[in-house]
Design a protein around this motif. Structure first.
Motif, PDB file in Angstrom:
ATOM      1  N   PRO A   1     -15.565 -10.072  23.476  1.00 13.19           N
ATOM      2  CA  PRO A   1     -16.405  -9.085  22.810  1.00 13.19           C
ATOM      3  C   PRO A   1     -17.563  -9.700  22.036  1.00 13.19           C
ATOM      4  O   PRO A   1     -17.474 -10.806  21.520  1.00 13.19           O
ATOM      5  N   ILE A   2     -18.635  -8.939  21.958  1.00 12.72           N
ATOM      6  CA  ILE A   2     -19.728  -9.296  21.059  1.00 12.72           C
ATOM      7  C   ILE A   2     -19.335  -8.884  19.646  1.00 12.72           C
ATOM      8  O   ILE A   2     -19.559  -9.610  18.677  1.00 12.72           O
ATOM      9  N   ALA A   3     -18.765  -7.719  19.540  1.00  9.99           N
ATOM     10  CA  ALA A   3     -18.238  -7.217  18.276  1.00  9.99           C
ATOM     11  C   ALA A   3     -16.723  -7.062  18.422  1.00  9.99           C
ATOM     12  O   ALA A   3     -16.272  -6.259  19.230  1.00  9.99           O
ATOM     13  N   ILE A   4     -15.949  -7.781  17.637  1.00  7.27           N
ATOM     14  CA  ILE A   4     -14.505  -7.825  17.860  1.00  7.27           C
ATOM     15  C   ILE A   4     -13.824  -6.489  17.615  1.00  7.27           C
ATOM     16  O   ILE A   4     -12.730  -6.255  18.117  1.00  7.27           O
ATOM     17  N   GLY A   5     -14.461  -5.597  16.875  1.00  4.39           N
ATOM     18  CA  GLY A   5     -13.853  -4.310  16.594  1.00  4.39           C
ATOM     19  C   GLY A   5     -14.271  -3.206  17.536  1.00  4.39           C
ATOM     20  O   GLY A   5     -13.824  -2.064  17.390  1.00  4.39           O
ATOM     21  N   ASP A   6     -15.082  -3.521  18.518  1.00  3.71           N
ATOM     22  CA  ASP A   6     -15.599  -2.515  19.441  1.00  3.71           C
ATOM     23  C   ASP A   6     -14.738  -2.483  20.701  1.00  3.71           C
ATOM     24  O   ASP A   6     -14.760  -3.425  21.500  1.00  3.71           O
TER      25      ASP A   6
ATOM     26  N   GLY B   1      -4.182  12.641  17.326  1.00  2.00           N
ATOM     27  CA  GLY B   1      -5.349  13.408  16.945  1.00  2.00           C
ATOM     28  C   GLY B   1      -6.512  12.594  16.418  1.00  2.00           C
ATOM     29  O   GLY B   1      -7.507  13.164  15.949  1.00  2.00           O
ATOM     30  N   LYS B   2      -6.408  11.273  16.485  1.00  2.00           N
ATOM     31  CA  LYS B   2      -7.476  10.425  15.961  1.00  2.00           C
ATOM     32  C   LYS B   2      -8.008   9.498  17.048  1.00  2.00           C
ATOM     33  O   LYS B   2      -7.384   9.308  18.088  1.00  2.00           O
ATOM     34  N   GLU B   3      -9.161   8.911  16.780  1.00  2.00           N
ATOM     35  CA  GLU B   3      -9.733   7.960  17.714  1.00  2.00           C
ATOM     36  C   GLU B   3      -9.017   6.614  17.593  1.00  2.00           C
ATOM     37  O   GLU B   3      -8.427   6.292  16.556  1.00  2.00           O
ATOM     38  N   ARG B   4      -9.109   5.859  18.653  1.00  2.00           N
ATOM     39  CA  ARG B   4      -8.512   4.530  18.635  1.00  2.00           C
ATOM     40  C   ARG B   4      -9.274   3.643  17.669  1.00  2.00           C
ATOM     41  O   ARG B   4     -10.511   3.690  17.619  1.00  2.00           O
ATOM     42  N   GLU B   5      -8.550   2.829  16.905  1.00  2.00           N
ATOM     43  CA  GLU B   5      -9.184   1.958  15.929  1.00  2.00           C
ATOM     44  C   GLU B   5      -8.690   0.524  16.093  1.00  2.00           C
ATOM     45  O   GLU B   5      -7.551   0.277  16.496  1.00  2.00           O
ATOM     46  N   TRP B   6      -9.553  -0.392  15.735  1.00  2.00           N
ATOM     47  CA  TRP B   6      -9.243  -1.809  15.814  1.00  2.00           C
ATOM     48  C   TRP B   6      -8.320  -2.201  14.665  1.00  2.00           C
ATOM     49  O   TRP B   6      -8.489  -1.731  13.536  1.00  2.00           O
ATOM     50  N   VAL B   7      -7.347  -3.083  14.944  1.00  2.00           N
ATOM     51  CA  VAL B   7      -6.386  -3.518  13.941  1.00  2.00           C
ATOM     52  C   VAL B   7      -6.562  -4.999  13.619  1.00  2.00           C
ATOM     53  O   VAL B   7      -6.668  -5.386  12.453  1.00  2.00           O
ATOM     54  N   SER B   8      -6.568  -5.834  14.660  1.00  2.00           N
ATOM     55  CA  SER B   8      -6.672  -7.273  14.421  1.00  2.00           C
ATOM     56  C   SER B   8      -7.163  -7.958  15.689  1.00  2.00           C
ATOM     57  O   SER B   8      -7.123  -7.382  16.775  1.00  2.00           O
ATOM     58  N   CYS B   9      -7.603  -9.212  15.527  1.00  2.00           N
ATOM     59  CA  CYS B   9      -8.126  -9.962  16.658  1.00  2.00           C
ATOM     60  C   CYS B   9      -7.834 -11.439  16.459  1.00  2.00           C
ATOM     61  O   CYS B   9      -7.955 -11.953  15.332  1.00  2.00           O
TER      62      CYS B   9
ATOM     63  N   TYR C   1      -8.656  -9.168  10.549  1.00  2.00           N
ATOM     64  CA  TYR C   1      -7.884  -7.937  10.333  1.00  2.00           C
ATOM     65  C   TYR C   1      -8.759  -6.825   9.793  1.00  2.00           C
ATOM     66  O   TYR C   1      -9.701  -7.069   9.029  1.00  2.00           O
ATOM     67  N   ALA C   2      -8.394  -5.607  10.169  1.00  6.10           N
ATOM     68  CA  ALA C   2      -8.999  -4.440   9.543  1.00  6.10           C
ATOM     69  C   ALA C   2      -8.517  -4.355   8.096  1.00  6.10           C
ATOM     70  O   ALA C   2      -7.402  -4.774   7.776  1.00  6.10           O
ATOM     71  N   GLY C   3      -9.353  -3.784   7.254  1.00  9.27           N
ATOM     72  CA  GLY C   3      -9.006  -3.700   5.847  1.00  9.27           C
ATOM     73  C   GLY C   3      -7.729  -2.934   5.575  1.00  9.27           C
ATOM     74  O   GLY C   3      -6.994  -3.229   4.626  1.00  9.27           O
ATOM     75  N   SER C   4      -7.445  -1.939   6.415  1.00  7.30           N
ATOM     76  CA  SER C   4      -6.272  -1.098   6.199  1.00  7.30           C
ATOM     77  C   SER C   4      -4.950  -1.823   6.422  1.00  7.30           C
ATOM     78  O   SER C   4      -3.897  -1.348   5.976  1.00  7.30           O
ATOM     79  N   VAL C   5      -4.981  -2.957   7.117  1.00  8.73           N
ATOM     80  CA  VAL C   5      -3.742  -3.679   7.417  1.00  8.73           C
ATOM     81  C   VAL C   5      -3.720  -5.081   6.839  1.00  8.73           C
ATOM     82  O   VAL C   5      -2.675  -5.749   6.868  1.00  8.73           O
ATOM     83  N   LYS C   6      -4.820  -5.533   6.294  1.00  8.82           N
ATOM     84  CA  LYS C   6      -4.905  -6.891   5.778  1.00  8.82           C
ATOM     85  C   LYS C   6      -3.895  -7.091   4.654  1.00  8.82           C
ATOM     86  O   LYS C   6      -3.787  -6.257   3.763  1.00  8.82           O
TER      87      LYS C   6
END
Length: 122
Positions: free
Chosen positions: A100-105, A41-49, A59-64
């Motif tokens: 990517p230009i933006a790693i979280g996109d 039920g949620k949009e895809r979100e970036w986790v790490s690169c 890393y995304a803040g939620s998993v760092k």
């Protein structure tokens, strides 16, 4: 480029899992390999690169502090070690590659694996 993700499963809160992403094909074509996730039920979100040129990981803040992304150069495999898992980590996890230009996109990533389901539940 083909990406094959694996390693998902059911784990209890506080537990650990390690996801794998094997890259094959024209692997010099891109500089970044990333993990994304999509919860129900949620949009895809970036986790790490992982930046293959710099050797840096982001890393995304939620998993760092809980997730660690590493690379096995010889096997061209990228791992996501997930520790201290929480129910909110439940999602389908995807690996992606691109320049990517933006790693979280997610729109900046050209190549995607098929996804592997991680369920964190007691």
């Amino acid at each position: 480029v083909q990406l094959q993700a694996s390693g998902g499963g059911l784990v209890r809160p506080g537990g650990s899992l390690r996801l794998s992403c094997v890259a094959s094909g024209f692997t010099k074509h891109f500089y970044a390999v990333a993990w994304f996730r999509q919860a129900p039920g949620k949009e895809r979100e970036w986790v790490s690169c992982f930046d293959r040129h710099k050797g840096d990981t982001y890393y995304a803040g939620s998993v760092k502090g809980r997730f660690t992304m590493t690379r096995d150069m010889g096997e061209n495999t990228y791992y996501l070690q997930m520790d201290n898992l929480k129910p909110e980590d439940t999602a389908v996890y995807y690996c992606a590659a691109g320049s990517p230009i933006a790693i979280g996109d997610e729109a900046d990533y050209e190549f995607w694996g098929q996804g592997t389901l991680v369920t964190v539940s007691s």
